[in-house]
Design an enzyme around this catalytic site. Structure first.
Site, PDB file in Angstrom:
ATOM      1  CE  LYS A 161       4.945   0.937   1.711  1.00  0.00           C
ATOM      2  NZ  LYS A 161       4.158   2.139   1.483  1.00  0.00           N
ATOM      3  CB  CYS A 197       5.860   3.548   7.208  1.00  0.00           C
ATOM      4  SG  CYS A 197       4.388   2.637   7.714  1.00  0.00           S
ATOM      5  CD  GLU A 203      -2.635   1.248  -0.078  1.00  0.00           C
ATOM      6  OE1 GLU A 203      -3.315   0.309  -0.508  1.00  0.00           O
ATOM      7  OE2 GLU A 203      -2.483   2.319  -0.705  1.00  0.00           O
TER       8      GLU A 203
HETATM    9  P1  NAD Z   1      -1.959  -0.419  12.668  1.00  0.00           P
HETATM   10  O1  NAD Z   1      -1.109  -0.728  13.832  1.00  0.00           O
HETATM   11  O2  NAD Z   1      -2.750   0.856  12.627  1.00  0.00           O
HETATM   12  O3  NAD Z   1      -3.023  -1.601  12.466  1.00  0.00           O
HETATM   13  C1  NAD Z   1      -2.697  -2.955  12.525  1.00  0.00           C
HETATM   14  C2  NAD Z   1      -3.863  -3.704  13.179  1.00  0.00           C
HETATM   15  O4  NAD Z   1      -3.624  -5.103  13.057  1.00  0.00           O
HETATM   16  C3  NAD Z   1      -4.024  -3.430  14.685  1.00  0.00           C
HETATM   17  O5  NAD Z   1      -5.313  -2.889  14.924  1.00  0.00           O
HETATM   18  C4  NAD Z   1      -3.830  -4.806  15.346  1.00  0.00           C
HETATM   19  O6  NAD Z   1      -4.686  -5.013  16.452  1.00  0.00           O
HETATM   20  C5  NAD Z   1      -4.199  -5.740  14.211  1.00  0.00           C
HETATM   21  N1  NAD Z   1      -3.644  -7.083  14.341  1.00  0.00           N
HETATM   22  C6  NAD Z   1      -2.359  -7.451  14.568  1.00  0.00           C
HETATM   23  N2  NAD Z   1      -2.241  -8.783  14.581  1.00  0.00           N
HETATM   24  C7  NAD Z   1      -3.482  -9.300  14.370  1.00  0.00           C
HETATM   25  C8  NAD Z   1      -3.996 -10.611  14.256  1.00  0.00           C
HETATM   26  N3  NAD Z   1      -3.199 -11.671  14.345  1.00  0.00           N
HETATM   27  N4  NAD Z   1      -5.322 -10.761  14.047  1.00  0.00           N
HETATM   28  C9  NAD Z   1      -6.130  -9.679  13.933  1.00  0.00           C
HETATM   29  N5  NAD Z   1      -5.692  -8.406  14.008  1.00  0.00           N
HETATM   30  C10 NAD Z   1      -4.386  -8.221  14.231  1.00  0.00           C
HETATM   31  O7  NAD Z   1      -1.017  -0.526  11.391  1.00  0.00           O
HETATM   32  P2  NAD Z   1      -1.153   0.254   9.998  1.00  0.00           P
HETATM   33  O8  NAD Z   1      -0.670   1.649  10.101  1.00  0.00           O
HETATM   34  O9  NAD Z   1      -2.513   0.001   9.434  1.00  0.00           O
HETATM   35  O10 NAD Z   1      -0.070  -0.533   9.123  1.00  0.00           O
HETATM   36  C11 NAD Z   1      -0.286  -1.872   8.716  1.00  0.00           C
HETATM   37  C12 NAD Z   1       0.779  -2.226   7.711  1.00  0.00           C
HETATM   38  O11 NAD Z   1       0.669  -1.383   6.560  1.00  0.00           O
HETATM   39  C13 NAD Z   1       2.217  -2.065   8.209  1.00  0.00           C
HETATM   40  O12 NAD Z   1       3.008  -3.084   7.664  1.00  0.00           O
HETATM   41  C14 NAD Z   1       2.639  -0.731   7.632  1.00  0.00           C
HETATM   42  O13 NAD Z   1       4.034  -0.674   7.419  1.00  0.00           O
HETATM   43  C15 NAD Z   1       1.910  -0.715   6.313  1.00  0.00           C
HETATM   44  N6  NAD Z   1       1.607   0.624   5.775  1.00  0.00           N
HETATM   45  C16 NAD Z   1       1.159   1.610   6.615  1.00  0.00           C
HETATM   46  C17 NAD Z   1       0.811   2.850   6.078  1.00  0.00           C
HETATM   47  C18 NAD Z   1       0.293   3.963   6.949  1.00  0.00           C
HETATM   48  O14 NAD Z   1       0.099   5.047   6.422  1.00  0.00           O
HETATM   49  N7  NAD Z   1       0.055   3.764   8.238  1.00  0.00           N
HETATM   50  C19 NAD Z   1       0.894   3.059   4.696  1.00  0.00           C
HETATM   51  C20 NAD Z   1       1.342   2.030   3.885  1.00  0.00           C
HETATM   52  C21 NAD Z   1       1.680   0.805   4.440  1.00  0.00           C
HETATM   53  C1  UGA Z   2       4.486   7.697   3.659  1.00  0.00           C
HETATM   54  C2  UGA Z   2       4.524   7.612   2.130  1.00  0.00           C
HETATM   55  O1  UGA Z   2       4.338   8.922   1.582  1.00  0.00           O
HETATM   56  C3  UGA Z   2       3.440   6.683   1.622  1.00  0.00           C
HETATM   57  O2  UGA Z   2       3.560   6.536   0.211  1.00  0.00           O
HETATM   58  C4  UGA Z   2       3.589   5.310   2.290  1.00  0.00           C
HETATM   59  O3  UGA Z   2       2.554   4.441   1.887  1.00  0.00           O
HETATM   60  C5  UGA Z   2       3.545   5.473   3.807  1.00  0.00           C
HETATM   61  O4  UGA Z   2       4.602   6.389   4.215  1.00  0.00           O
HETATM   62  C6  UGA Z   2       3.788   4.205   4.545  1.00  0.00           C
HETATM   63  O5  UGA Z   2       4.350   3.264   4.026  1.00  0.00           O
HETATM   64  O6  UGA Z   2       3.411   4.234   5.717  1.00  0.00           O
HETATM   65  P1  UGA Z   2       3.033   8.990   5.445  1.00  0.00           P
HETATM   66  O7  UGA Z   2       4.134   8.614   6.372  1.00  0.00           O
HETATM   67  O8  UGA Z   2       1.646   8.721   5.841  1.00  0.00           O
HETATM   68  O9  UGA Z   2       3.257   8.282   4.036  1.00  0.00           O
HETATM   69  O10 UGA Z   2       3.102  10.553   5.139  1.00  0.00           O
HETATM   70  P2  UGA Z   2       4.091  11.463   4.249  1.00  0.00           P
HETATM   71  O11 UGA Z   2       3.284  12.484   3.575  1.00  0.00           O
HETATM   72  O12 UGA Z   2       4.987  10.657   3.405  1.00  0.00           O
HETATM   73  O13 UGA Z   2       4.944  12.198   5.376  1.00  0.00           O
HETATM   74  C7  UGA Z   2       5.906  11.507   6.144  1.00  0.00           C
HETATM   75  C8  UGA Z   2       6.679  12.506   6.975  1.00  0.00           C
HETATM   76  O14 UGA Z   2       7.527  13.296   6.156  1.00  0.00           O
HETATM   77  C9  UGA Z   2       5.797  13.501   7.742  1.00  0.00           C
HETATM   78  O15 UGA Z   2       6.319  13.707   9.026  1.00  0.00           O
HETATM   79  C10 UGA Z   2       5.869  14.753   6.898  1.00  0.00           C
HETATM   80  O16 UGA Z   2       5.640  15.926   7.635  1.00  0.00           O
HETATM   81  C11 UGA Z   2       7.301  14.665   6.410  1.00  0.00           C
HETATM   82  N1  UGA Z   2       7.533  15.426   5.160  1.00  0.00           N
HETATM   83  C12 UGA Z   2       6.893  15.085   4.014  1.00  0.00           C
HETATM   84  C13 UGA Z   2       8.447  16.468   5.163  1.00  0.00           C
HETATM   85  O17 UGA Z   2       9.061  16.791   6.208  1.00  0.00           O
HETATM   86  N2  UGA Z   2       8.681  17.141   3.982  1.00  0.00           N
HETATM   87  C14 UGA Z   2       8.055  16.823   2.830  1.00  0.00           C
HETATM   88  O18 UGA Z   2       8.327  17.492   1.803  1.00  0.00           O
HETATM   89  C15 UGA Z   2       7.139  15.771   2.842  1.00  0.00           C
END
Ligand code: NAD
Ligand code: UGA
Length: 484
Positions: free
Chosen positions: A229, A285, A174
């Protein structure tokens, strides 16, 4: 001739977090013929997803309430019944947390895959018929091998069934960013699907093709998808560390980092996005994914490559400590007992997420120096701040009554405020740490008289109008501004 794609009618997503919730809400919204069950072990989180008051959803994202409002109860369901949802599903997304390992082998760098492994075992136990398992979590390259090994060991009929069970694993990372998740999901730059089984790849591609143009649905092998990713996040974070390193140089040479960003960003090979200097990147992340990349490089005996990426994180931490140090320096070398207004605690605007927020390190450094922090963030609650700072909130001291005993003893304290104007009352400085829209339009003529003079504004996000601030007599530091 290729077989027609398998028709997916029922999806289970394990993990109702920042990714699982919004991603599945958009799939359900765009694919009314598919039943989408989002399951989680966290009963409180599931209850919040089911709250009839859409403003109480556990994730704050602009537009999310409308999408959930349309699909929930129709073909989008949130529940804690993980086993049942898996057993009904044609396709299971694994969207659980993959944080950095806190102890043991690879501690501090490698991803902790215990939750992913638990999901694979649960799918192995409960799935029926042919099940496509999709890695949605961000994972180290070759994790699919582990998931496949667990699933293949289970490829035999369940006790009460005669039909054999089979599994295919796909990678579908994602790329959404928090704060713009719905927009990113509804019009993604690309959707990436990695796998070896063409039927499964096409079944997943068919879901996305309900709203994503076909040329944006990219297909690769499993390992390229997993590694893309980590690489995408590493490249994005690297740009931020690069511009923050230049910001420090701007401050001592009279250059302005925004002008430098504009000048280099105009080169189409560089591009203008992700060149905003600030207090360093936060979020759940970037740091963990780069550390994971570093770990993988060391594991595969590539120490120079590991060091290269490690420096992106090192520079980021340095930027946060640098900002805390310069605040102390400008406030006559001490902040002990001084009130500082911290505006913004979320790691970026438009989210309530504070994971790895730069505000945490900066606040901790200032608390260590004995500062009294009045913290205001429009979306982050006091309980979260207290957990992040590992310090209970204090009651706000009387701004007229002089320093308290605790303040004179040099104990750092903090308390939440519910507006900017309350936070700045009696403060020696304002620190802007998140770029919330309201901070761009502050009435400095109203704020300045409420502060203790001489007073400072430290704008780590460069959101204020420097003329408006300085015209009130306030001193101003802006990140990357050689004029400050
Ligand atoms: P999160 O911690 O918000 O959510 C994860 C959820 O999974 C929790 O609510 C937890 O209770 C649940 N969980 C864990 N083990 C479980 C199990 N065995 N059965 C049922 N539920 C279970 O995490 P997130 O931010 O949604 O991130 C999830 C993944 O996506 C991570 O690998 C992260 O790196 C990736 N990712 C996050 C973002 C972001 O913006 N947060 C963007 C892209 C990718
Ligand atoms: C980032 C990536 O942008 C997503 O593509 C990815 O899916 C995600 O991580 C993930 O894997 O979790 P996110 O962390 O939600 O998304 O937000 P961003 O907009 O990337 O910002 C990350 C951090 O960088 C923030 O603290 C933001 O303030 C900072 N940032 C961003 C800067 O300091 N300068 C910039 O120009 C842009």
């Amino acid at each position: 001739m290729t077989k027609p794609p398998k028709e997916i009618r029922n999806i289970c997503c394990i993990g109702a977090g920042y990714v699982g919730g919004p991603t599945m809400a958009v799939i359900a919204d765009r694919c009314p013929n598919i039943q989408v069950n989002v399951v989680d072990l966290d009963a409180a989180r599931i209850a919040a997803w089911n709250d009839s008051d859409l403003s109480k959803l556990p994730v704050y994202e602009p537009g999310l309430d409308a999408v959930v409002g349309r699909a929930r109860g129709q073909n989008l369901h949130f529940s804690t019944e993980v086993d049942i949802a898996i057993s009904k599903a044609d396709m299971v997304f694994i969207s659980v947390n993959t944080p950095t390992k806190a102890k043991g082998l690879g501690s501090g760098q490698a991803s902790d895959l215990r939750w992913v492994e638990a999901c694979a075992r649960q799918v192995a136990k409960c799935a029926k018929g042919h099940t496509i398992v999709v890695e949605k979590s961000t994972l180290p390259v070759r994790t699919a091998e582990t998931i496949q090994a667990i699933l293949h060991a289970a490829q035999k009929p369940l006790v009460d069934e005669s039909s054999p069970r089979s599994f295919v694993v796909l990678s579908n990372p994602e790329f959404l960013a928090e704060g713009t998740a719905i927009q990113d999901l509804e019009s993604p730059d690309r959707v990436l699907i990695g796998g070896e089984d063409n039927d499964a790849i096409e079944a997943l591609a068919k879901i996305y093709s309900q709203w994503v143009p076909s040329e944006k649905i990219l297909r690769t092998n499993l390992w390229s998808s997993e590694l893309s990713k980590l690489t995408a996040n590493a490249f994005l974070a690297q740009r931020i560390s690069s511009i923050n390193s230049v910001a420090a140089l701007c401050e001592v040479t009279g250059a302005d980092v925004r002008e430098v960003s504009m000048a280099i960003g105009a080169d189409s090979r560089i591009g203008e996005r992700f060149l905003n200097s600030g207090p360093g990147f936060g979020g759940s992340c970037f740091k963990k994914d780069i550390l994971n990349l570093v770990y993988l490089c060391r594991y595969f005996s590539l120490p120079e490559v590991a060091d290269y990426w490690q420096n992106v994180v090192t520079l980021n931490t340095w930027q946060q400590h640098r900002i805390a140090r310069l605040v102390v320096k400008q406030l006559f070398g001490t902040v002990t007992g001084k009130r500082l207004a911290l505006l913004g605690f979320a790691f970026k605007a438009n989210t309530n997420d504070t994971r790895e927020a730069p505000a945490i390190n900066i606040a901790k450094d200032l608390l260590e120096e004995g500062a009294q922090l009045a913290i205001y963030d429009p979306k982050v609650n006091a309980k979260q701040i207290s957990m992040d700072l590992q310090l209970h909130e204090s009651s706000p001291p009387d701004s007229e009554a002089g320093p308290t005993r605790a303040a004179l003893n040099g104990e750092g304290t903090w308390w939440p405020e519910s507006s900017v104007i309350e936070a700045v009352n009696g403060a020696d400085a304002v620190l802007i740490l998140t770029e919330w829209e309201e901070f761009r339009h502050l009435n400095w003529a109203m704020i300045a008289p409420k502060m203790r003079q001489p007073a400072w504004v430290f704008d780590a996000r460069a959101v204020v109008d420097p003329i408006a601030v300085r015209s009130t007599g306030l001193k101003l530091w802006r990140v990357g501004d050689g004029d400050s």
